[in-house]
Design an enzyme around this catalytic site. Structure first.
Site, mmCIF file in Angstrom:
data_model
loop_
_atom_site.group_PDB
_atom_site.id
_atom_site.type_symbol
_atom_site.label_atom_id
_atom_site.label_comp_id
_atom_site.label_asym_id
_atom_site.label_seq_id
_atom_site.Cartn_x
_atom_site.Cartn_y
_atom_site.Cartn_z
ATOM 1 N N GLU A 79 -7.410 2.711 2.026
ATOM 2 C CA GLU A 79 -7.125 2.442 0.611
ATOM 3 C C GLU A 79 -8.104 1.388 0.111
ATOM 4 O OE1 GLU A 79 -5.896 -0.607 -0.445
ATOM 5 O OE2 GLU A 79 -5.625 -1.506 1.532
ATOM 6 N N PHE A 80 -8.384 1.457 -1.187
ATOM 7 C CA PHE A 80 -9.279 0.465 -1.791
ATOM 8 C C PHE A 80 -8.607 -0.134 -3.023
ATOM 9 C CE2 PHE A 80 -11.902 3.722 0.291
ATOM 10 C CZ PHE A 80 -12.605 2.941 1.194
ATOM 11 N N LYS A 130 15.081 -3.861 2.116
ATOM 12 C CA LYS A 130 14.000 -3.421 1.224
ATOM 13 C C LYS A 130 14.335 -2.043 0.630
ATOM 14 C CE LYS A 130 9.526 -4.234 2.263
ATOM 15 N NZ LYS A 130 8.268 -4.050 3.014
ATOM 16 N N PHE A 155 -18.217 -8.235 -8.882
ATOM 17 C CA PHE A 155 -18.026 -9.155 -7.755
ATOM 18 C C PHE A 155 -19.118 -10.199 -7.660
ATOM 19 C CE2 PHE A 155 -14.248 -8.246 -5.210
ATOM 20 C CZ PHE A 155 -13.705 -7.292 -6.061
ATOM 21 N N GLY A 183 -9.599 -15.140 -1.473
ATOM 22 C CA GLY A 183 -8.394 -15.216 -0.646
ATOM 23 C C GLY A 183 -7.762 -13.841 -0.625
ATOM 24 N N VAL A 187 0.824 -1.209 0.000
ATOM 25 C CA VAL A 187 0.000 0.000 0.000
ATOM 26 C C VAL A 187 0.860 1.261 0.000
ATOM 27 C CG1 VAL A 187 -1.646 1.332 1.390
ATOM 28 C CG2 VAL A 187 -1.959 -1.135 1.096
ATOM 29 N N CYS A 223 -6.538 -9.110 2.045
ATOM 30 C CA CYS A 223 -7.514 -8.211 2.666
ATOM 31 C C CYS A 223 -8.778 -8.900 3.162
ATOM 32 C CB CYS A 223 -7.906 -7.119 1.679
ATOM 33 S SG CYS A 223 -6.611 -5.894 1.500
HETATM 34 C C1 UDX Z 1 -9.570 -6.327 -2.176
HETATM 35 C C2 UDX Z 1 -10.513 -5.132 -2.454
HETATM 36 O O1 UDX Z 1 -11.093 -5.276 -3.745
HETATM 37 C C3 UDX Z 1 -9.757 -3.821 -2.333
HETATM 38 O O2 UDX Z 1 -10.638 -2.740 -2.492
HETATM 39 C C4 UDX Z 1 -9.133 -3.770 -0.936
HETATM 40 O O3 UDX Z 1 -8.432 -2.600 -0.742
HETATM 41 C C5 UDX Z 1 -8.222 -4.966 -0.734
HETATM 42 O O4 UDX Z 1 -8.970 -6.173 -0.928
HETATM 43 P P1 UDX Z 1 -7.761 -7.707 -3.541
HETATM 44 O O5 UDX Z 1 -7.683 -8.580 -2.325
HETATM 45 O O6 UDX Z 1 -6.498 -7.249 -4.162
HETATM 46 O O7 UDX Z 1 -8.600 -6.388 -3.203
HETATM 47 O O8 UDX Z 1 -8.522 -8.503 -4.689
HETATM 48 P P2 UDX Z 1 -9.986 -8.556 -5.313
HETATM 49 O O9 UDX Z 1 -9.877 -8.322 -6.778
HETATM 50 O O10 UDX Z 1 -10.945 -7.737 -4.591
HETATM 51 O O11 UDX Z 1 -10.312 -10.115 -5.124
HETATM 52 C C6 UDX Z 1 -10.352 -10.710 -3.832
HETATM 53 C C7 UDX Z 1 -10.711 -12.160 -3.930
HETATM 54 O O12 UDX Z 1 -12.063 -12.330 -4.329
HETATM 55 C C8 UDX Z 1 -9.880 -12.968 -4.918
HETATM 56 O O13 UDX Z 1 -9.585 -14.215 -4.340
HETATM 57 C C9 UDX Z 1 -10.795 -13.120 -6.113
HETATM 58 O O14 UDX Z 1 -10.514 -14.257 -6.875
HETATM 59 C C10 UDX Z 1 -12.141 -13.210 -5.431
HETATM 60 N N1 UDX Z 1 -13.260 -12.784 -6.273
HETATM 61 C C11 UDX Z 1 -13.399 -11.470 -6.630
HETATM 62 C C12 UDX Z 1 -14.203 -13.709 -6.686
HETATM 63 O O15 UDX Z 1 -14.113 -14.914 -6.380
HETATM 64 N N2 UDX Z 1 -15.253 -13.281 -7.430
HETATM 65 C C13 UDX Z 1 -15.427 -11.991 -7.806
HETATM 66 O O16 UDX Z 1 -16.418 -11.703 -8.478
HETATM 67 C C14 UDX Z 1 -14.455 -11.060 -7.398
#
Ligand code: UDX
Length: 436
Positions: free
Chosen positions: A151-152, A35, A252, A260, A11, A263
């Site tokens: 953060e998102f 790092k 989503f 997984g 982040v 977050c």
């Molecule tokens: C997430 C949030 O989207 C982000 O806003 C936050 O800041 C951090 O957590 P991230 O963990 O990077 O981001 O990935 P994301 O694209 O959100 O996917 C998370 C998990 O959900 C993945 O395992 C992905 O495969 C799964 N997923 C996502 C699904 O199974 N189906 C979907 O429709 C979307």
């Protein structure tokens, strides 16, 4: 404007590089000398598309630098972001805030100019109050305010998410902090990104509520997928059909092996703990956490089923394509592949795997799995090929070549990448998620 970013992990580094790209003068600070040395040499500690280029161009432009020295890094900064990790605390699932508070203590010892201290780390409600208490106790001769700015960022799409956010949330009750934060985000604001000002506590909760809601959405469609399999419906159509309702929205709703990452698993657990502490239990999120945990191993059973059941599967070979929790990252945290590989090896199935970026981090998590140099090497002689992560490289496999290389043409597609009719027409026994 000078900005200090304390914590140069995922982040901190993405945010710091993006702020620099907007023209701010940014110093990224980290305790880990190795790092900082690598960053100075242009080597990124994580895999994120576009990050190395963004960092190097801003370093060249003189807007981005790295240091281990906090006093030097924060000197003259109008905004000091705390972007250190808040992992799940061992044993109880609460967010571990020790790194956040340690940074606040150190800022309290070393700050020599007016500054807004901003928590960017994902922190439970009330953390900003504690950071403020720590800074007040330091009796600094300068003006300090504490704001929350969650953060998102999605891994793999973090730079785009930072530069084109749906919204920027800033939590503070202090007018001056609001002005400083408006200045920090002016380039994005000019780009029409909505700035939402809330109280600090609301802002802290928004982050958890957003992640929990998305986890609910994914888990909901995953359960619908299971139901689709029983009743002969197609989850892709169901997702499209409900997603076209503006109140629900199409994003989503992609059914898969369970969420997984760094977050959702950690933040849903931490939200449950906060809810428990405040005696306002969030039963939906409780259920989501349980359902999602169980789903990952259930995906292993799905593969065993495709191999002909427990007895038939013993001694067979399965190839996993994709190990990271999602594409375009090397992050293995809470990846469904871990539970799937374990379920398969428990059942006496030999497992090979290929992932474009994740194998180094995956190897210690699944020592029995043989890592291969390519998708086709993993597939050679396999009795089932399993698409676990939807990397682009797996979207257009040469199916004739796949079939020829395999011992038996069984394809388990946990991301619904392929068209069932097409794959079956090529002679595969094909299983996917929530489709007839
Ligand atoms: C997430 C949030 O989207 C982000 O806003 C936050 O800041 C951090 O957590 P991230 O963990 O990077 O981001 O990935 P994301 O694209 O959100 O996917 C998370 C998990 O959900 C993945 O395992 C992905 O495969 C799964 N997923 C996502 C699904 O199974 N189906 C979907 O429709 C979307």
């Amino acid at each position: 404007m000078k900005i200090a970013m304390v914590g140069s992990g995922y982040v901190g580094l993405v945010s710091g590089a993006c702020f620099a790209d907007f023209g701010h003068d940014v110093v990224c600070i980290d305790k880990d000398p190795a790092k900082i040395d690598s960053l100075r040499g242009g080597i990124m500690p994580i895999y994120e598309p576009g990050l190395a280029e963004l960092v190097s161009s801003n370093v060249r432009a003189g807007r981005l630098s790295f240091t281990t020295d906090l006093a030097e890094g924060i000197a003259g900064a109008a905004a000091i972001f705390i972007a250190v990790g808040t992992p799940s605390r061992r044993g109880d699932g609460h967010a571990d805030l020790s790194f956040v508070y340690a940074v606040a203590e150190e800022i309290g010892q070393k700050l020599a100019n007016d500054a807004v201290v901003v928590t960017k780390s994902t922190v439970p409600v009330g953390t900003g109050d504690e950071v403020e208490r720590i800074l007040k106790a330091a009796n600094l001769p300068v003006r300090v305010a504490v704001a929350s700015n969650p953060e998102f960022l999605r891994e793999g799409a973090a730079i785009g998410d930072f530069k084109r956010p749906d919204r920027i949330v800033i939590g503070t009750e202090d007018d001056w902090a609001r002005q400083v934060m408006t200045e920090v985000y002016r380039p994005l604001f000019l780009n029409k990104a909505p700035l939402l000002f809330t109280s600090r506590r609301s802002s802290e909760l928004i982050k958890y509520a957003a992640n929990a809601f998305l986890a609910v959405k994914i888990t909901f469609i995953n359960e619908m997928a299971d139901l689709c399999e029983k009743v002969g419906a197609d989850v892709q159509d169901v997702a499209r059909g409900i997603g076209m309702d503006g109140r629900i929205g199409p994003k989503f709703l992609h059914a898969g092996p369970g969420y997984g990452g760094s977050c959702f698993p950690k933040d849903t657990l931490a939200l449950l703990k906060t809810a428990e502490d405040y005696e306002a239990p969030t039963r939906i999120v409780e259920a989501v956490v349980k359902v999602n945990d169980a789903r990952k191993r259930a995906m292993g059973r799905k593969v065993i089923e495709a191999l002909g059941g427990l007895d038939a599967a013993r001694g067979k070979k399965a190839a996993l394509l994709g190990l990271t929790f999602k594409p375009n990252t090397d992050d293995m945290r809470d990846s469904p592949s871990i539970a799937i590989a374990q379920a398969l090896t428990d059942a006496g199935v030999a497992v090979t795997a290929y992932d474009p970026e994740g194998m180094e981090l995956a190897h210690p998590l699944m020592p029995e799995v043989t890592m291969c140099d390519s998708a086709y090497a993993a597939i050679a002689g396999a009795d089932a090929t399993v698409i676990v992560t939807e990397w682009d490289a797996f979207r257009a496999l040469d199916l004739a070549r796949v079939k020829a290389a395999m011992n038996a043409p069984v394809l388990v597609d946990l991301r619904n990448v392929y068209d069932p009719a097409e794959v079956r027409a090529k002679g595969f026994a094909y299983t996917s998620i929530g489709r007839p």
